[in-house]
Design an enzyme around this catalytic site. Structure first.
Site, PDB file in Angstrom:
ATOM      1  N   GLU A   1       0.871   0.786   9.541  1.00  0.00           N
ATOM      2  CA  GLU A   1      -0.059   1.030   9.149  1.00  0.00           C
ATOM      3  C   GLU A   1      -0.927   2.819   8.834  1.00  0.00           C
ATOM      4  O   GLU A   1      -1.809   2.624   9.300  1.00  0.00           O
ATOM      5  CB  GLU A   1      -0.910   0.191   9.812  1.00  0.00           C
TER       6      GLU A   1
ATOM      7  N   LEU B   1       1.081  -1.049  -0.523  1.00  0.00           N
ATOM      8  CA  LEU B   1       0.039  -0.156   0.102  1.00  0.00           C
ATOM      9  C   LEU B   1       0.389   1.570   0.092  1.00  0.00           C
ATOM     10  O   LEU B   1       0.913   2.028  -0.778  1.00  0.00           O
ATOM     11  CB  LEU B   1      -0.867   0.178   1.489  1.00  0.00           C
TER      12      LEU B   1
END
Length: 700
Positions: A451, A158
């Site tokens: 994250e 990501l």
């Protein structure tokens, strides 16, 4: 009725050896076995025992005390261990998606042994695997058996070199070509390189890659995920058009290979788009089952929350390990006393209790919250897999996203602060690497960043709450959410009129009192954040500037207070529910009250500032109540740790072993270190320096 194990209790939960810790265990107000059974259940206990037993018996998992492995050897060993875990088949494909608490238990077991191993397994099986399973269609399920058979190895790509938390600004593109029914995946420059991707450095063959999806005509449909092969499984060489490598040594978790990748016009079949929330027809038309972008984004948020919920759980496991080591040490380490001839365990000192026992309570409260949030996330995934595409599912995704976005910061920061306190509470012995607290500190540290940076993530939660208040004020929309975490706000005008009504320390010993204070605190911070935001906008500042100027003293504490309230509420409900055996209500009630008061005490200034507290009595009662609860929990501390601590082989700390033989274990471990009694290999340098020293002395 209290749960029982039947006739195999001794086999599953054997008694601890008698020793220096026996005196504290004998004074406990409850049975540690009964509490462990109540919290975990028979199936989970047997499952965890099977994992711990397999690791301890397998030579591949033997501890390498005193051996300094190179990063290359550590990564090789971590991969071999991950492969062996897959061979043990602790968690089948079906169980991975049908038994969420077993999934959490497995990650805890592997992480308590070694977080590099746990992270490698987690990223491969759960993050890569669950994303494919939950975000894709049936045609993507072919990857699941392949990852369990180790035919492929997965990662989750990501973040990029220049963008992490700001996922909407991800710059990797995927342009659809209807002539070949392929997406052309491309990194426009090195700043768009996928970066920090776990498993990508050396071992991943496939990646879930997030890119901006473009259809013919140049229309962008936002961030979507694709399954992309990045290496040949037979040679581990990069696929054509893929540049992939390792980012280097980190501060911790160096058994995990974090890497980077760039894509130069890599063609990916149309079927590789994970299309549960949106897809593209062969002709190039974008289709989605959601009526509006907001609903699709809400459903996507649920999937993106998996990593944050996992990190929340990982942080709790680290806190469990640290308090287990520090409290067993504190119960056996004797220093000073009422007379020169008598020394007492340092756990008897109020200061040591105040330093450590709130973190013990936090480990219990956050553990329950992390498990319950994981179950909430699984509910969302099951409903999406079942084909539900409605406003409630989108709202559930947003609520879980808000909880995970504040839950990860709260848990990782609590673990970070708790591990440091445990290190200091163990004195010099806590600084010895063999006692593992330093390793825990280094391995937990990235949880504050992975994250999403913690402080940035908190803005997601405060934005969620401010959005609800805006809808209420502008449209009269009720405060409601699928998990009911915000429903109390329906009464916010009345709550803001409340004041602290406690008359004695005893009034503060119930977590219900802290719950009431927390509800006022969240309402007050929400009101003040909204006022500050409105004031900034009225002053002519842009929405971006206005929000930026509201974070430090308004939105940040709002997000944390809301999440703390949720944790306190869920733990209070759990510890005061009808299923709690009478013999456990006392100790669980004290843990609940201590965590609630300790967390609330960090907001004392705001409670006074907003008028909920007045005079000196309220603050003084809160402080005394915390000290009283610490004193009451002191004799239960060792038994409470016995519930949390893994076997000695996994805990791997001489000062934290279950037998309590602190000095014997530490002395033995020191003598077993490599070359501990050998003279330095550079001893001739010492000898050669003597004439120089003599010459200097003669000159003086």
């Amino acid at each position: 009725m209290a749960p029982t194990l039947g006739g195999d209790e001794d086999a599953l939960l054997p008694d601890f050896p008698r020793g220096p810790l026996h005196a504290y265990r004998a004074r406990a107000s409850f049975s540690w076995k009964e509490l462990l059974l109540f919290l975990e259940g028979q199936d989970t206990l047997r499952f965890k025992k099977s994992i711990f037993s397999a690791l301890e018996k397998d030579p591949l998992f033997a501890r390498t005390h005193g051996a300094e492995l190179s990063m290359e050897k550590y990564r090789e060993l971590t991969f071999l261990r991950c492969k062996r875990v897959m061979e043990y088949d602790f968690l089948s494909v079906r169980e991975m998606f049908k038994s969420p608490l077993k999934t959490v238990a497995l990650i805890h077991c592997l992480g308590m042994y070694d977080w590099s191993l746990a992270a490698k397994y987690l990223l491969h099986v759960l993050v890569f695997g669950s994303t494919v399973y939950n975000s894709g269609s049936e045609r993507h399920f072919e990857y699941i058996p392949k990852l369990f058979n180790m035919e492929i190895f997965g990662c989750f790509a990501l973040t990029e070199l220049s963008h992490g938390s700001n996922t909407k600004a991800i710059r990797t593109t995927a342009h659809y070509d209807p002539a070949t029914e392929e997406f052309i995946l491309h990194s426009p420059d090195f700043e768009a390189a996928k970066f920090w991707v776990g498993n990508m450095g050396k071992t991943a063959t496939h990646a879930v890659v997030f890119a901006q999806l473009y259809t013919p005509g140049g229309q962008c449909h936002g961030l979507h995920s694709f399954v992309v092969q990045i290496r040949d499984p037979n040679t581990l060489l990069p696929m054509p058009g893929v540049m992939v490598g390792d980012i280097g040594k980190k501060l911790g978790q160096n058994g995990l290979d974090n890497g980077f990748a760039m894509f130069h016009k890599v063609r990916v079949p149309r079927k590789n788009l994970l299309d549960r929330t949106g897809g593209v027809t062969p002709e190039g038309t974008y289709v989605t089952p959601f009526k509006d972008v907001r609903q699709r984004f809400g459903a996507s948020l649920g999937s993106l929350s998996f990593g944050r919920v996992s990190i929340l759980s990982m942080s709790v496991a680290n806190l469990k390990l640290a308090v287990s080591i520090a409290l067993r040490f504190s119960a056996t380490r004797c220093q000073f006393g009422p007379t020169d001839e008598e020394e007492v365990p340092v756990l008897e000192y109020q200061m040591q209790q105040w330093r450590l026992l709130p973190y013990l309570a936090a480990a219990y409260a956050l553990d329950h919250f992390s498990k319950s949030l994981f179950l909430d996330l699984m509910e969302l995934q099951r409903s999406l897999l079942g084909g539900e595409r409605n406003a409630r599912q989108a709202e559930l995704g947003r609520e879980i996203h808000a909880l995970a976005s504040a839950g990860k910061p709260l848990a990782s920061w609590t673990a970070q602060q708790g591990i440091q306190e445990c290190r200091e509470a163990c004195g010099g012995h806590g600084y010895l690497a063999m006692n593992r607290i330093g390793e825990l500190r280094n391995d937990n540290d990235p949880n504050c960043t992975y994250e999403g940076d913690n402080n940035v993530l908190l803005q997601q939660t405060s934005n969620y709450l401010l959005g609800l208040l805006t809808c209420r004020l502008q449209d009269g929309a009720p405060f409601q959410s699928p998990l009911k975490t915000v429903n109390f706000l329906e009464a916010y005008p009345d709550i803001l009129g409340q004041r602290f009504t406690g008359h004695s320390v005893a009034d503060c010993l119930d977590s219900a009192v802290s719950l009431q204070a927390y509800q006022w605190l969240v309402c007050y911070l929400l009101q003040e954040s909204y006022r500050k935001l409105d004031q900034e906008k009225r002053s002519g500042r842009s929405d971006f500037e206005a929000r930026n100027n509201c974070q430090v003293f308004r939105c940040r504490p709002l997000a944390l207070a809301f999440l703390e309230l949720t944790v306190v509420h869920r733990f209070h409900e759990h510890t005061h529910g009808p299923s709690v055996p009478p013999s456990l209500r006392g100790v669980l009630g004290r843990l609940s009250a201590l965590y609630a008061l300790w967390s609330l005490s960090r907001h004392t200034a705001v409670l006074y500032q907003g008028g909920y507290f007045s005079g000196t009595q309220a603050g003084a009662m809160m402080e005394q109540a915390m000290l009283d609860l610490c004193s009451q929990l002191k004799d239960d501390a060792v038994a409470l740790v016995d519930v949390l601590a893994p076997p000695d082989f996994v805990l791997d700390s001489p000062i934290g072993r279950a037998d309590g033989e602190l000095y014997k274990n530490l002395w033995t471990s020191v003598l077993q270190e490599s070359k501990v009694l050998e003279r330095a290999s550079w001893w001739p340098e010492f000898s050669c320096n003597k004439p120089v020293i003599g010459s200097l002395q003669s000159k003086l």
